[in-house]
Motif scaffolding. Structure first.
Motif, PDB file in Angstrom:
ATOM      1  N   PHE A  47       0.832  -1.196   0.000  1.00  9.53           N
ATOM      2  CA  PHE A  47       0.000   0.000   0.000  1.00  9.53           C
ATOM      3  C   PHE A  47       0.872   1.253   0.000  1.00  9.53           C
ATOM      4  N   HIS A  48       1.902   1.251   0.841  1.00  5.62           N
ATOM      5  CA  HIS A  48       2.806   2.401   0.913  1.00  5.62           C
ATOM      6  C   HIS A  48       3.484   2.632  -0.434  1.00  5.62           C
ATOM      7  N   GLU A  49       3.894   1.556  -1.099  1.00  2.00           N
ATOM      8  CA  GLU A  49       4.536   1.681  -2.408  1.00  2.00           C
ATOM      9  C   GLU A  49       3.574   2.281  -3.435  1.00  2.00           C
ATOM     10  N   GLU A  50       2.298   1.889  -3.367  1.00  2.00           N
ATOM     11  CA  GLU A  50       1.326   2.434  -4.311  1.00  2.00           C
ATOM     12  C   GLU A  50       1.072   3.915  -4.046  1.00  2.00           C
ATOM     13  N   VAL A  51       1.117   4.319  -2.785  1.00  5.11           N
ATOM     14  CA  VAL A  51       1.009   5.745  -2.477  1.00  5.11           C
ATOM     15  C   VAL A  51       2.205   6.493  -3.065  1.00  5.11           C
ATOM     16  N   ARG A  52       3.402   5.964  -2.847  1.00 10.90           N
ATOM     17  CA  ARG A  52       4.610   6.639  -3.344  1.00 10.90           C
ATOM     18  C   ARG A  52       4.646   6.702  -4.863  1.00 10.90           C
ATOM     19  N   ALA A  53       4.041   5.724  -5.529  1.00  9.46           N
ATOM     20  CA  ALA A  53       4.004   5.764  -6.994  1.00  9.46           C
ATOM     21  C   ALA A  53       3.210   6.973  -7.479  1.00  9.46           C
ATOM     22  N   ARG A  54       2.266   7.427  -6.682  1.00  3.92           N
ATOM     23  CA  ARG A  54       1.450   8.583  -7.056  1.00  3.92           C
ATOM     24  C   ARG A  54       1.933   9.875  -6.402  1.00  3.92           C
ATOM     25  N   VAL A  55       2.602   9.742  -5.252  1.00  6.51           N
ATOM     26  CA  VAL A  55       3.139  10.920  -4.560  1.00  6.51           C
ATOM     27  C   VAL A  55       4.609  10.614  -4.226  1.00  6.51           C
ATOM     28  N   PRO A  56       5.522  10.808  -5.174  1.00  7.80           N
ATOM     29  CA  PRO A  56       6.925  10.418  -4.974  1.00  7.80           C
ATOM     30  C   PRO A  56       7.618  11.135  -3.819  1.00  7.80           C
ATOM     31  N   GLU A  57       7.067  12.252  -3.377  1.00  9.10           N
ATOM     32  CA  GLU A  57       7.692  12.991  -2.276  1.00  9.10           C
ATOM     33  C   GLU A  57       7.618  12.257  -0.948  1.00  9.10           C
ATOM     34  N   VAL A  58       6.748  11.266  -0.844  1.00  8.61           N
ATOM     35  CA  VAL A  58       6.629  10.491   0.390  1.00  8.61           C
ATOM     36  C   VAL A  58       7.913   9.699   0.620  1.00  8.61           C
ATOM     37  N   ALA A  59       8.437   9.765   1.825  1.00  9.64           N
ATOM     38  CA  ALA A  59       9.675   9.050   2.145  1.00  9.64           C
ATOM     39  C   ALA A  59       9.460   7.541   2.075  1.00  9.64           C
ATOM     40  N   PRO A  60      10.452   6.787   1.606  1.00  4.77           N
ATOM     41  CA  PRO A  60      10.297   5.334   1.527  1.00  4.77           C
ATOM     42  C   PRO A  60      10.329   4.686   2.913  1.00  4.77           C
ATOM     43  N   LEU A  61       9.808   3.484   2.974  1.00  4.36           N
ATOM     44  CA  LEU A  61       9.917   2.696   4.195  1.00  4.36           C
ATOM     45  C   LEU A  61      11.344   2.173   4.329  1.00  4.36           C
ATOM     46  N   PRO A  62      11.734   1.760   5.548  1.00  5.16           N
ATOM     47  CA  PRO A  62      13.079   1.203   5.718  1.00  5.16           C
ATOM     48  C   PRO A  62      13.222  -0.124   4.976  1.00  5.16           C
ATOM     49  N   GLU A  63      14.459  -0.495   4.711  1.00  3.09           N
ATOM     50  CA  GLU A  63      14.734  -1.802   4.123  1.00  3.09           C
ATOM     51  C   GLU A  63      14.653  -2.854   5.220  1.00  3.09           C
ATOM     52  N   PRO A  64      13.912  -3.935   5.006  1.00 10.46           N
ATOM     53  CA  PRO A  64      13.781  -4.961   6.049  1.00 10.46           C
ATOM     54  C   PRO A  64      15.122  -5.536   6.480  1.00 10.46           C
ATOM     55  N   LEU A  65      15.242  -5.773   7.765  1.00 10.79           N
ATOM     56  CA  LEU A  65      16.448  -6.399   8.292  1.00 10.79           C
ATOM     57  C   LEU A  65      16.540  -7.834   7.796  1.00 10.79           C
ATOM     58  N   PRO A  66      17.746  -8.306   7.491  1.00 10.46           N
ATOM     59  CA  PRO A  66      17.880  -9.718   7.114  1.00 10.46           C
ATOM     60  C   PRO A  66      17.585 -10.614   8.306  1.00 10.46           C
ATOM     61  N   THR A  67      16.991 -11.740   8.035  1.00 13.65           N
ATOM     62  CA  THR A  67      16.706 -12.727   9.073  1.00 13.65           C
ATOM     63  C   THR A  67      17.611 -13.917   8.850  1.00 13.65           C
ATOM     64  N   ASP A  68      18.554 -14.104   9.770  1.00 19.18           N
ATOM     65  CA  ASP A  68      19.513 -15.206   9.615  1.00 19.18           C
ATOM     66  C   ASP A  68      18.816 -16.537   9.855  1.00 19.18           C
ATOM     67  N   PRO A  69      19.083 -17.537   9.034  1.00 14.11           N
ATOM     68  CA  PRO A  69      18.476 -18.853   9.274  1.00 14.11           C
ATOM     69  C   PRO A  69      19.077 -19.499  10.509  1.00 14.11           C
ATOM     70  N   LEU A  70      18.280 -20.344  11.147  1.00 17.80           N
ATOM     71  CA  LEU A  70      18.768 -21.090  12.295  1.00 17.80           C
ATOM     72  C   LEU A  70      19.828 -22.095  11.865  1.00 17.80           C
ATOM     73  N   THR A  71      20.883 -22.222  12.659  1.00 20.61           N
ATOM     74  CA  THR A  71      21.940 -23.188  12.345  1.00 20.61           C
ATOM     75  C   THR A  71      22.200 -24.055  13.571  1.00 20.61           C
ATOM     76  N   LEU A  72      22.911 -25.143  13.357  1.00 22.30           N
ATOM     77  CA  LEU A  72      23.243 -26.056  14.451  1.00 22.30           C
ATOM     78  C   LEU A  72      24.493 -25.622  15.203  1.00 22.30           C
ATOM     79  N   PHE A  73      25.258 -24.674  14.646  1.00 18.89           N
ATOM     80  CA  PHE A  73      26.540 -24.295  15.256  1.00 18.89           C
ATOM     81  C   PHE A  73      26.624 -22.798  15.454  1.00 18.89           C
TER      82      PHE A  73
END
Length: 279
Positions: free
Chosen positions: A253-279
């Motif tokens: 929804f936010h992206e569709e708003v920005r497509a029509r009103v480019p002055e709107v600041a973008p959302l942050p980039e999602p943090l990476p989620t590290d996969p679970l490991t055994l070690f």
């Protein structure tokens, strides 16, 4: 120009970050959306340590719409509540400007005859805090006289009406168990899309089909664009009955708003989620 988007919660089994410790999930969510509904505060005032964790996990520009405890709104119906309200306000004080507004969600039985109680209650809340009121009594939607009286009461103290839209949800029969449950629990009321202040709040409930949800928010996309051009800063919460796709939909929804009103600041980039490991 500023638009906040979010969901009804910050953790869900279908969302990124679910595998993180519980005290880290809000941080992950806040890298996807810049607002969240504070529904948990309806059940009890949070512990000071919980609020401190919320502060630590979110950037200063993140926003919480915090629901007042049900003791205040539903059990005591805004009467004789100075003590619990003060305790709530003191507890959330560390959030500072992260509190978008104090959310006064009222029961469906709270109707036109209670307007004077609501007005008196709102006048006693701190002026420096925004107020957002959600009503569910049918008279406020079906009788223009009472709709206008409600708007007058809110406008007198600079409060906003939370716009709760279930028209897409009820637009066709349910097709999933979650939709059937939502049909039983959610209010079926006419859509309202007027803004009283510079910070309107919308709670939009779609369907479990992401495409139908996105198709159904066209009204709100147009409305948010208009609000922005009027100098307002809206906040939109996207719900679906099962909420599995709500996080991605809020960003869309936010992206569709920005497509029509480019002055709107973008959302942050999602943090990476590290996969679970055994070690």
């Amino acid at each position: 120009m500023e638009v906040h988007v979010g969901c009804a919660m910050w953790t869900h089994p279908a969302w990124p970050g679910r595998e993180l410790p519980s005290r880290e999930r809000l941080r992950s969510y806040a890298s996807h959306c810049n607002a969240v509904e504070g529904n948990t505060t309806f059940y009890a005032t949070p512990a000071a340590s919980t609020v401190a964790s919320w502060v630590e996990q979110t950037p200063p520009e993140f926003r919480f719409l915090l629901k007042l405890p049900k003791l205040v709104t539903h059990e005591r119906r805004l009467a004789d509540v100075a003590g619990p309200v003060r305790a709530f306000l003191d507890t959330i004080e560390p959030l500072g400007e992260r509190v978008h507004a104090l959310w006064v969600q009222l029961p469906a039985s709270f109707g036109p005859t209670d307007l004077d109680v609501l007005a008196a209650f709102l006048r006693r809340l701190p002026r420096e805090r925004r107020k957002a009121v959600e009503v569910r009594h049918p008279a406020f939607f079906e009788d223009e006289r009472w709709s206008a009286r409600l708007a007058e009461a809110l406008d007198a103290v600079g409060a906003e009406q939370v716009l709760f839209d279930t028209t897409v949800l009820f637009g066709a029969p349910p097709t999933s168990a979650a939709e059937e449950e939502a049909w039983q629990k959610k209010p079926r009321l006419p859509r309202r899309s007027h803004a009283l202040t510079t910070h309107p709040v919308v709670r939009y409930i779609g369907r479990d089909d992401d495409a139908r949800t996105a198709e159904g928010w066209q009204h709100w996309l147009d409305t948010v664009v208009r609000w922005l051009r009027e100098g307002r800063s809206p906040t939109i919460f996207v719900h679906t009955p099962d909420n599995a796709g709500a996080l991605a939909l809020a960003r869309r929804f936010h992206e569709e708003v920005r497509a029509r009103v480019p002055e709107v600041a973008p959302l942050p980039e999602p943090l990476p989620t590290d996969p679970l490991t055994l070690f």
